[in-house]
Write an enzyme that holds these catalytic residues in place. Structure first.
Site, PDB file in Angstrom:
ATOM      1  N   LYS A  52      31.908  21.127 -68.073  1.00  0.00           N
ATOM      2  CA  LYS A  52      31.940  22.695 -67.823  1.00  0.00           C
ATOM      3  C   LYS A  52      32.405  22.949 -66.296  1.00  0.00           C
ATOM      4  O   LYS A  52      32.417  22.027 -65.469  1.00  0.00           O
ATOM      5  CB  LYS A  52      30.724  23.260 -67.976  1.00  0.00           C
ATOM      6  CG  LYS A  52      29.404  22.748 -67.136  1.00  0.00           C
ATOM      7  CD  LYS A  52      28.258  23.085 -67.788  1.00  0.00           C
ATOM      8  CE  LYS A  52      27.235  22.398 -66.700  1.00  0.00           C
ATOM      9  NZ  LYS A  52      25.730  22.819 -67.330  1.00  0.00           N
ATOM     10  N   TYR A 275      30.484  30.310 -33.450  1.00  0.00           N
ATOM     11  CA  TYR A 275      30.055  31.876 -33.487  1.00  0.00           C
ATOM     12  C   TYR A 275      28.503  31.711 -33.054  1.00  0.00           C
ATOM     13  O   TYR A 275      27.712  30.618 -33.760  1.00  0.00           O
ATOM     14  CB  TYR A 275      30.383  32.352 -34.909  1.00  0.00           C
ATOM     15  CG  TYR A 275      31.714  32.767 -35.223  1.00  0.00           C
ATOM     16  CD1 TYR A 275      32.477  33.508 -34.345  1.00  0.00           C
ATOM     17  CD2 TYR A 275      32.251  32.280 -36.086  1.00  0.00           C
ATOM     18  CE1 TYR A 275      33.920  33.838 -34.295  1.00  0.00           C
ATOM     19  CE2 TYR A 275      33.545  32.510 -36.375  1.00  0.00           C
ATOM     20  CZ  TYR A 275      34.319  33.320 -35.633  1.00  0.00           C
ATOM     21  OH  TYR A 275      35.700  33.606 -35.888  1.00  0.00           O
TER      22      TYR A 275
HETATM   23  C1  LIG Z   1      25.046  21.291 -67.356  1.00  0.00           C
HETATM   24  C2  LIG Z   1      24.298  21.254 -68.685  1.00  0.00           C
HETATM   25  C3  LIG Z   1      24.235  19.849 -68.960  1.00  0.00           C
HETATM   26  C4  LIG Z   1      24.402  18.567 -67.882  1.00  0.00           C
HETATM   27  O1  LIG Z   1      23.298  18.677 -67.114  1.00  0.00           O
HETATM   28  P1  LIG Z   1      23.482  17.636 -65.716  1.00  0.00           P
HETATM   29  O2  LIG Z   1      22.156  18.079 -64.849  1.00  0.00           O
HETATM   30  O3  LIG Z   1      24.497  18.004 -64.960  1.00  0.00           O
HETATM   31  O4  LIG Z   1      23.353  16.164 -66.368  1.00  0.00           O
HETATM   32  C5  LIG Z   1      23.682  19.502 -70.162  1.00  0.00           C
HETATM   33  N1  LIG Z   1      23.306  20.375 -71.152  1.00  0.00           N
HETATM   34  C6  LIG Z   1      23.459  21.673 -70.852  1.00  0.00           C
HETATM   35  C7  LIG Z   1      23.179  22.822 -71.937  1.00  0.00           C
HETATM   36  C8  LIG Z   1      24.048  21.826 -69.846  1.00  0.00           C
HETATM   37  O5  LIG Z   1      24.371  23.302 -69.518  1.00  0.00           O
END
Ligand SMILES: *Cc1c(COP(=O)(O)O)cnc(C)c1O
Length: 378
Positions: A52, A275
Site C-alpha cells: 500500500k 530560523y
Molecule cells: C499496513 C497493513 C499491514 C502491514 O503492517 P506492518 O506493520 O507494516 O507489517 C498488514 N495488514 C493490514 C490490514 C495493514 O493495513
C-alpha cells in the site's frame, strides 16, 4: 539540472527482507527442543507483501521486482492493483480496505482481486456485480477500525452467505498491539474463535484461509503464522518495534535518501543557524548547508542532534529544518565542502534513528518523500 537529492530504492534489500520473512516462518514451524511444534496446524505460511501507499514510498513497480517471490500483494489502492495486473502480476492481490464503490467490485471481478469485506454495502455491491468475487471476511479483534465484531458476526455471516457472487476465500484480522509482548495474544484467540464460527457455517471440506500476522507478529507471535501473513514495514528494512533496529531483526534498509552540501558556513561563538536561532555556537564551528528540507519529506520536528552521515562519517543536524535546507555539523569531517554527499537515512543512518529523534516512526518518513525528490532504483 534537478537538485541533487535522491531517494534510492534498494530492490536487493527488498529481496533479502522477503527471504528473511521466510526464515522466520521456517523457524516458527520447526519442532522445538521439547518436541512440540510451535505452530501445530500449518506446514507453511504464505506471504502477502503489503505494498500500500506506493509500496511504503518505495514505488509499486520496484515492489514488483523486489517482491517477485511473494505469494501475493496486498494494498488498498485500486489504481495500484490495476497497475500490478497490467505489469503481469498474476498471483493473488488482496484489497485491504475492501471496495469503495460498485465499480471497484466490478474491477475486482474482472481482475481477480480479493476484497477484504466487513460492511453491508460491500455485500450490496457484490450482489450487483453479476460475476463471482473472492473475498476475505475481516474480523475486528480490538483495533476497532474495520472489521465485523464477534458479536455482529452471526448476522453478517447470514447476510454474506445469502449474497450472490460471494466466494469466501478467507478470514483476516489486524492486530492493534503486536509490537508489545503478549499484545496480540487475546486478539489472536478472539480471531481463532471467530474463524471457527465461520467454518462451522460452511460446507464440510471448505477451505478457509486464516490471515492475521503483520511484521511485528512475525517476530513475536509464531502462533499467528497461519495460512498467510501480511508483513509490510519489515520488507522495507525498518523496524516495527520501538528501540529495535533493522540489523538485530536481520533486515536491510530498502531506501536511501541522499543529498549534498550546498554551502559551508563558519560560525563564531554566539552565532546561530536556521530560523529561530535554535542552534547557537559555543565555540567556532564549521557547518554544512544540505539541500533537503521538509518540503522534500524530511521531518521539520527533527531537533538538533538528529543523525546524518556526511561522506560516510556520522554527524548530526543543527538547528531547525527549513522548507528546503537543513544544517549539519562538519566537525567530524573537516574535508567536507560543497558537493560532499550527505545521507539523511539509508545504510549508515537507519530511518528508525531519524524517526525516533523526530518522535515518529519509519513508516511515516518513508511514505512522506515528496514529488520533487529525484527517484532511483539501485
Ligand atoms: C499496513 C497493513 C499491514 C502491514 O503492517 P506492518 O506493520 O507494516 O507489517 C498488514 N495488514 C493490514 C490490514 C495493514 O493495513
Amino acid at each position: 539540472m534537478p537538485r541533487n537529492l535522491t531517494a534510492t530504492t534498494l530492490t536487493g534489500a527488498m529481496v533479502h527482507n522477503l527471504a528473511r520473512m521466510r526464515t522466520l516462518i521456517a523457524e516458527a514451524h520447526q519442532p522445538t527442543p521439547g518436541g512440540a511444534l510451535q505452530v501445530q496446524s500449518r506446514q507453511d505460511t504464505r506471504l502477502w507483501a503489503v505494498v500500500k501507499a506506493d509500496a511504503y514510498g518505495h514505488g509499486l513497480l520496484n515492489a514488483l521486482q523486489g517482491f517477485a517471490a511473494a505469494d501475493g500483494m496486498a494494498l488498498l489502492e485500486f489504481e495500484g492493483a490495476r497497475l500490478l495486473r497490467e505489469r503481469g502480476w498474476t498471483r493473488p492481490v488482496l484489497m485491504l480496505e475492501g471496495p469503495f464503490d460498485a465499480g471497484d467490485v466490478r474491477q475486482a471481478a474482472q481482475q481477480q482481486l480479493t476484497l477484504a469485506i466487513s460492511q453491508p454495502r460491500h455485500l450490496q455491491w457484490i450482489a450487483a456485480a453479476g460475476q463471482p468475487v473472492q473475498v476475505y471476511l475481516k474480523i475486528n479483534t480490538g483495533l476497532n477500525r474495520l472489521g465485523v465484531t464477534p458479536a455482529a458476526l452471526p448476522a453478517f455471516l447470514d447476510a454474506l452467505l445469502a449474497t450472490p457472487n460471494v466466494q469466501l476465500a478467507g478470514c483476516m484480522t489486524h492486530f492493534a498491539n503486536a509490537d508489545s509482548p503478549g499484545g496480540a495474544d487475546t486478539p489472536l484467540a478472539v480471531f481463532d474463535e471467530a474463524v471457527a464460527a465461520v467454518s462451522a457455517r460452511l460446507p464440510a471440506g471448505s477451505e478457509l484461509a486464516h490471515c492475521s500476522a503483520n511484521s511485528a507478529a512475525l517476530y513475536t507471535l509464531p502462533a499467528s503464522l497461519q495460512h498467510w501473513a501480511r508483513p509490510g514495514i519489515a520488507l522495507y528494512g525498518a523496524s516495527p518495534f520501538a528501540g529495535r533496529r533493522a540489523p538485530e531483526l536481520g533486515l536491510q534498509p530498502a531506501m536511501r535518501l541522499q543529498g549534498e552540501i550546498l554551502a559551508v558556513q563558519t560560525l563564531a561563538p554566539g552565532e546561530a543557524t536556521g530560523y529561530g536561532g535554535r542552534f547557537v555556537a559555543e565555540s567556532p564551528i564549521r557547518i554544512g548547508i544540505v539541500g533537503c528540507g521538509y518540503a522534500d519529506g524530511y521531518p521539520r520536528v527533527a531537533p538538533t542532534g538528529t543523525p546524518v552521515a556526511i561522506d560516510g562519517v556520522r554527524s548530526r543536524t543543527l538547528g531547525r529544518v527549513s522548507m528546503d535546507m537543513l544544517a549539519v555539523d562538519l566537525t567530524p569531517v573537516p574535508h567536507a565542502g560543497p558537493g560532499t554527499p550527505v545521507e539523511l537515512w539509508g545504510e549508515q543512518v537507519f530511518i528508525d534513528e531519524v524517526a525516533e529523534s523526530a518522535g515518529t516512526l519509519g513508516y511515516e518518513l518513508m511514505c512522506a518523500i515528496t514529488a520533487r525528490v529525484r527517484r532511483q532504483t539501485g
